[in-house]
Design a protein around this motif. Structure first.
Motif, PDB file in Angstrom:
ATOM      1  N   VAL A   1       0.804  -1.313   0.011  1.00 38.80           N
ATOM      2  CA  VAL A   1       0.088  -0.067  -0.087  1.00 38.80           C
ATOM      3  C   VAL A   1       0.892   1.311  -0.053  1.00 38.80           C
ATOM      4  O   VAL A   1       1.867   1.412   0.772  1.00 38.80           O
ATOM      5  N   VAL A   2       0.467   2.268  -0.916  1.00 33.25           N
ATOM      6  CA  VAL A   2       1.317   3.517  -0.942  1.00 33.25           C
ATOM      7  C   VAL A   2       0.615   4.763  -0.281  1.00 33.25           C
ATOM      8  O   VAL A   2      -0.640   4.722  -0.856  1.00 33.25           O
ATOM      9  N   ILE A   3       0.818   5.400   0.469  1.00 31.08           N
ATOM     10  CA  ILE A   3       0.205   6.421   1.078  1.00 31.08           C
ATOM     11  C   ILE A   3       0.366   7.476   0.367  1.00 31.08           C
ATOM     12  O   ILE A   3       1.453   8.063  -0.165  1.00 31.08           O
ATOM     13  N   GLY A   4      -0.828   8.398   0.086  1.00 33.79           N
ATOM     14  CA  GLY A   4      -0.744   9.647  -0.800  1.00 33.79           C
ATOM     15  C   GLY A   4      -0.859  10.976   0.007  1.00 33.79           C
ATOM     16  O   GLY A   4      -0.630  12.046  -0.638  1.00 33.79           O
ATOM     17  N   ARG A   5      -1.422  10.868   1.186  1.00 34.43           N
ATOM     18  CA  ARG A   5      -1.525  11.982   1.949  1.00 34.43           C
ATOM     19  C   ARG A   5      -0.918  11.950   3.400  1.00 34.43           C
ATOM     20  O   ARG A   5      -1.064  11.019   3.944  1.00 34.43           O
ATOM     21  N   THR A   6      -0.556  13.224   3.726  1.00 37.81           N
ATOM     22  CA  THR A   6      -0.237  13.352   5.280  1.00 37.81           C
ATOM     23  C   THR A   6      -1.408  13.046   6.172  1.00 37.81           C
ATOM     24  O   THR A   6      -2.418  13.685   5.828  1.00 37.81           O
ATOM     25  N   CYS A   7      -1.247  12.205   6.830  1.00 40.26           N
ATOM     26  CA  CYS A   7      -2.163  11.886   7.834  1.00 40.26           C
ATOM     27  C   CYS A   7      -1.935  11.441   9.362  1.00 40.26           C
ATOM     28  O   CYS A   7      -0.812  11.103   9.406  1.00 40.26           O
ATOM     29  N   ASN A   8      -3.213  11.471  10.199  1.00 40.45           N
ATOM     30  CA  ASN A   8      -2.801  10.991  11.581  1.00 40.45           C
ATOM     31  C   ASN A   8      -3.869  10.757  12.166  1.00 40.45           C
ATOM     32  O   ASN A   8      -5.133  11.375  12.131  1.00 40.45           O
ATOM     33  N   GLY A   9      -4.031   9.445  12.922  1.00 42.29           N
ATOM     34  CA  GLY A   9      -5.289   9.089  13.539  1.00 42.29           C
ATOM     35  C   GLY A   9      -6.362   8.925  12.744  1.00 42.29           C
ATOM     36  O   GLY A   9      -7.810   9.256  13.080  1.00 42.29           O
ATOM     37  N   VAL A  10      -6.367   8.381  11.519  1.00 38.22           N
ATOM     38  CA  VAL A  10      -7.490   8.055  10.667  1.00 38.22           C
ATOM     39  C   VAL A  10      -8.241   6.619  10.997  1.00 38.22           C
ATOM     40  O   VAL A  10      -7.532   5.897  11.619  1.00 38.22           O
ATOM     41  N   SER A  11      -9.632   6.715  10.729  1.00 34.30           N
ATOM     42  CA  SER A  11     -10.345   5.470  11.212  1.00 34.30           C
ATOM     43  C   SER A  11     -10.240   4.583   9.935  1.00 34.30           C
ATOM     44  O   SER A  11      -9.785   4.755   8.818  1.00 34.30           O
ATOM     45  N   GLU A  12     -10.637   3.300  10.194  1.00 28.16           N
ATOM     46  CA  GLU A  12     -10.781   2.540   8.977  1.00 28.16           C
ATOM     47  C   GLU A  12     -11.551   2.892   7.661  1.00 28.16           C
ATOM     48  O   GLU A  12     -10.995   2.722   6.789  1.00 28.16           O
ATOM     49  N   ALA A  13     -12.596   3.611   8.168  1.00 27.75           N
ATOM     50  CA  ALA A  13     -13.342   4.067   7.169  1.00 27.75           C
ATOM     51  C   ALA A  13     -12.793   4.973   6.324  1.00 27.75           C
ATOM     52  O   ALA A  13     -13.290   5.163   5.026  1.00 27.75           O
ATOM     53  N   GLU A  14     -11.965   5.961   6.974  1.00 26.57           N
ATOM     54  CA  GLU A  14     -11.195   6.967   6.237  1.00 26.57           C
ATOM     55  C   GLU A  14      -9.885   6.473   5.347  1.00 26.57           C
ATOM     56  O   GLU A  14      -9.460   7.189   4.655  1.00 26.57           O
ATOM     57  N   ALA A  15      -9.414   5.085   5.734  1.00 25.35           N
ATOM     58  CA  ALA A  15      -8.138   4.824   5.345  1.00 25.35           C
ATOM     59  C   ALA A  15      -8.173   5.050   3.421  1.00 25.35           C
ATOM     60  O   ALA A  15      -7.132   5.210   3.056  1.00 25.35           O
ATOM     61  N   ASP A  16      -9.266   4.415   3.083  1.00 22.68           N
ATOM     62  CA  ASP A  16      -9.093   4.568   1.614  1.00 22.68           C
ATOM     63  C   ASP A  16      -8.835   6.026   1.126  1.00 22.68           C
ATOM     64  O   ASP A  16      -8.155   6.066   0.038  1.00 22.68           O
ATOM     65  N   ASP A  17      -9.184   7.120   1.879  1.00 22.83           N
ATOM     66  CA  ASP A  17      -8.805   8.299   1.401  1.00 22.83           C
ATOM     67  C   ASP A  17      -7.519   8.923   1.577  1.00 22.83           C
ATOM     68  O   ASP A  17      -7.461  10.065   1.083  1.00 22.83           O
TER      69      ASP A  17
END
Length: 273
Positions: free
Chosen positions: A131-147
């Motif tokens: 999986v390649v991450i595309g945006r800086t993020c922190n504390g995302v939920s499973e529902a938000e992970a695709d984003d």
């Protein structure tokens, strides 16, 4: 499906099943694949058909690594229950994660270079979905992970298994020899709603299937892995998660290893010492 890639001279490309064009011929505002990762998470990559250049078939392109540099490299161990059983390990209650240095990275074809026998005499190869991450993020939920996921690619992970068996605290060393992560040429960017669950991940050595399983049999699916680790540390564009293997196979000099992730792609490498 769209594809992000680079030539062996570093030119960023955007592709589809008809071929690849320079990224700038579709997105003149983007100068690199890293810059393209964020729009990839939002489904905002434009169609190759809108390019000012004619698509070139993949077989006519010499590819390099899809990113000039990756960020953090995470691996997930024992993520298929059958693989845990093969290693006489108990099913983990949380992702069995570890990190690898960037010096492990090598491109398609490799070669995978085994360490001297006095350091390790049993190295295994493992096909994995990455999986390649595309945006800086922190504390995302499973529902938000695709984003925050830009896309996926096949990788071959390696383990100096005899080093690890001497002491589980040696995991980092066992995973960190140069060339111990072969990365596919192309980041596959699925359309919204793409279902990973039924995709098959296959490890092959010398054309023989050593192990295979489907993503749905992962103990921790990709979205769970991303969410879990985003609560440990901030994630950044270009970070990569290898989500675990259906099974490992010992390799020797002269072998050819292939990792195939159905609908995502494959990557192969020769083995040398």
């Amino acid at each position: 499906m769209k594809y992000l890639a680079r030539t062996d001279t570093g030119e960023p490309l955007l592709g589809d099943d008809d071929g690849f064009v320079p990224l700038g011929s579709v997105h003149p505002e983007l100068d690199s694949i890293r810059e393209a990762l964020s729009p990839a998470t939002h489904g905002k990559l434009r169609d190759v058909a809108t390019a000012t250049a004619k698509p070139v078939p993949a077989e006519h392109i010499s590819f390099g690594l899809p990113l000039a540099s990756f960020g953090k490299l995470w691996g997930i161990g024992l993520n298929y229950e059958e693989h845990a059983g093969d290693l006489d390990e108990e099913r983990p209650e949380e992702p069995a994660s570890f990190m690898k240095p960037n010096s492990v990275l090598t491109g398609a074809g490799g070669p995978i270079r085994l360490p001297p026998r006095e350091q390790s005499d049993r190295v295994t190869a493992e096909a994995e979905l990455a999986v390649v991450i595309g945006r800086t993020c922190n504390g995302v939920s499973e529902a938000e992970a695709d984003d925050v996921i830009a896309g996926f690619l096949p990788v071959i992970d390696m383990t100096a298994e005899d080093v690890l068996q001497r002491n589980p605290r040696f995991l980092t060393r066992a995973k960190s020899y140069d060339t111990f992560l072969v990365v596919g040429d192309v980041i596959s960017v699925p359309e919204e709603g793409f279902d990973l669950t039924e995709l098959t991940v296959t490890t092959e050595v010398n054309g023989e299937v050593a192990a295979k399983n489907v993503v749905d049999n992962m103990l921790f699916p990709p979205q769970k892995i991303v969410s879990f680790h985003s609560k440990v540390m901030s994630l950044s564009p270009g970070d990569l998660f290898s989500t675990g293997t259906p099974g490992a196979e010992p390799i020797e000099p002269g072998d050819e290893v292939r990792a195939t992730v159905e609908s995502i792609g494959s990557v192969n490498s020769l083995v040398k010492r």
